[in-house]
Design a protein around this motif. Structure first.
Motif, PDB file in Angstrom:
ATOM      1  N   VAL A 129       9.652  10.020   1.818  1.00 50.90           N
ATOM      2  CA  VAL A 129       8.354   9.715   1.198  1.00 50.90           C
ATOM      3  C   VAL A 129       7.944   8.282   1.526  1.00 50.90           C
ATOM      4  CG1 VAL A 129       7.181   9.359  -1.023  1.00 50.90           C
ATOM      5  CG2 VAL A 129       8.540  11.427  -0.641  1.00 50.90           C
ATOM      6  N   LEU A 130       8.879   7.340   1.396  1.00 52.82           N
ATOM      7  CA  LEU A 130       8.541   5.939   1.642  1.00 52.82           C
ATOM      8  C   LEU A 130       8.255   5.661   3.113  1.00 52.82           C
ATOM      9  CD1 LEU A 130      10.978   4.113  -0.804  1.00 52.82           C
ATOM     10  CD2 LEU A 130       8.506   4.482  -1.047  1.00 52.82           C
TER      11      LEU A 130
ATOM     12  N   GLU B  12       6.975   7.723   5.284  1.00 57.21           N
ATOM     13  CA  GLU B  12       5.637   8.253   5.537  1.00 57.21           C
ATOM     14  C   GLU B  12       4.562   7.342   4.943  1.00 57.21           C
ATOM     15  OE1 GLU B  12       2.843  11.830   3.909  1.00 57.21           O
ATOM     16  OE2 GLU B  12       4.909  12.365   4.391  1.00 57.21           O
ATOM     17  N   ALA B  13       4.775   6.893   3.716  1.00 54.24           N
ATOM     18  CA  ALA B  13       3.790   6.024   3.063  1.00 54.24           C
ATOM     19  C   ALA B  13       3.628   4.709   3.822  1.00 54.24           C
ATOM     20  CB  ALA B  13       4.198   5.766   1.615  1.00 54.24           C
TER      21      ALA B  13
ATOM     22  N   LEU C 265       1.538   5.080   6.956  1.00 54.74           N
ATOM     23  CA  LEU C 265       0.112   5.155   6.619  1.00 54.74           C
ATOM     24  C   LEU C 265      -0.421   3.802   6.150  1.00 54.74           C
ATOM     25  CD1 LEU C 265       0.105   8.621   4.837  1.00 54.74           C
ATOM     26  CD2 LEU C 265      -0.852   8.076   7.098  1.00 54.74           C
ATOM     27  N   ALA C 266       0.353   3.077   5.372  1.00 60.96           N
ATOM     28  CA  ALA C 266      -0.080   1.768   4.882  1.00 60.96           C
ATOM     29  C   ALA C 266      -0.294   0.791   6.028  1.00 60.96           C
ATOM     30  CB  ALA C 266       0.931   1.213   3.887  1.00 60.96           C
TER      31      ALA C 266
ATOM     32  N   HIS D 167      -4.882  -2.012  -1.426  1.00 61.35           N
ATOM     33  CA  HIS D 167      -3.719  -1.167  -1.144  1.00 61.35           C
ATOM     34  C   HIS D 167      -3.113  -0.624  -2.437  1.00 61.35           C
ATOM     35  CE1 HIS D 167       0.148   0.184   0.303  1.00 61.35           C
ATOM     36  NE2 HIS D 167       0.753  -0.698  -0.466  1.00 61.35           N
TER      37      HIS D 167
ATOM     38  N   LEU E 153      -3.312   6.459  -1.395  1.00 59.36           N
ATOM     39  CA  LEU E 153      -1.961   6.520  -0.826  1.00 59.36           C
ATOM     40  C   LEU E 153      -0.916   6.117  -1.867  1.00 59.36           C
ATOM     41  CD1 LEU E 153       0.158   6.731   1.440  1.00 59.36           C
ATOM     42  CD2 LEU E 153      -0.464   4.378   2.081  1.00 59.36           C
ATOM     43  N   ILE E 154      -1.157   5.031  -2.578  1.00 58.05           N
ATOM     44  CA  ILE E 154      -0.202   4.584  -3.591  1.00 58.05           C
ATOM     45  C   ILE E 154      -0.135   5.588  -4.737  1.00 58.05           C
ATOM     46  CG2 ILE E 154       0.261   2.808  -5.336  1.00 58.05           C
ATOM     47  CD1 ILE E 154       1.106   2.044  -2.511  1.00 58.05           C
TER      48      ILE E 154
ATOM     49  N   ARG F 180      -0.679   8.807  -4.642  1.00 57.68           N
ATOM     50  CA  ARG F 180       0.057   9.982  -4.177  1.00 57.68           C
ATOM     51  C   ARG F 180       1.555   9.694  -4.062  1.00 57.68           C
ATOM     52  NH1 ARG F 180      -1.769  11.004   1.103  1.00 57.68           N
ATOM     53  NH2 ARG F 180       0.167  10.231   1.958  1.00 57.68           N
ATOM     54  N   THR F 181       1.897   8.525  -3.540  1.00 60.38           N
ATOM     55  CA  THR F 181       3.300   8.158  -3.368  1.00 60.38           C
ATOM     56  C   THR F 181       4.001   8.061  -4.722  1.00 60.38           C
ATOM     57  OG1 THR F 181       2.780   6.991  -1.311  1.00 60.38           O
ATOM     58  CG2 THR F 181       4.872   6.432  -2.384  1.00 60.38           C
TER      59      THR F 181
ATOM     60  N   GLN G 169       4.766  11.463  -6.006  1.00 60.00           N
ATOM     61  CA  GLN G 169       5.863  12.094  -5.275  1.00 60.00           C
ATOM     62  C   GLN G 169       7.231  11.542  -5.704  1.00 60.00           C
ATOM     63  OE1 GLN G 169       4.223  11.230  -1.314  1.00 60.00           O
ATOM     64  NE2 GLN G 169       4.366  13.422  -0.892  1.00 60.00           N
TER      65      GLN G 169
END
Length: 102
Positions: free
Chosen positions: A24-25, A27-28, A31-32, A68, A73-74, A76-77, A80
């Motif tokens: 998960v991290l 992927e995040a 994207l970040a 950010h 994105l944050i 969703r992360t 998860q």
């Protein structure tokens, strides 16, 4: 004047979720890195405490970092990772020592 913002975030994964948290991290972070104002973002684990994960980030400005933190994105992360981390992350914004001497 806008100065780059340096941030270290530290969080501990629960042992049974380490692999999923890592995915998960990663992927995040990928994207970040594409977000406007992201100069750098990397993920590390502590060499002695493998479950302790750290991001080291550099943002163009405080505004870029704020965008950010409030991004989808944050959100969703975080969703998860609910139940997969020990406690809340420790987010530290750093200032260069040279600024204190100015």
């Amino acid at each position: 004047m806008n100065r780059p913002v340096h941030v270290i975030t530290q969080a501990e994964a629960l042992p049974e979720h380490l692999e999923e948290v890592g995915r998960v991290l990663v992927e995040a972070i990928e994207l970040a890195r594409q977000e406007e104002g992201c100069l750098r973002m990397d993920l590390y684990h502590d060499a002695k405490r493998f479950l302790l994960l750290n991001t080291i980030e550099c943002w163009e400005s405080q505004e870029a970092h704020h965008r950010h933190l409030n991004s989808p994105l944050i959100a969703r992360t975080v969703l998860q990772l609910v139940g997969k981390m020990k406690g809340l992350p420790d987010i530290r914004t750093l200032s260069p020592m040279s600024e204190f001497n100015a």
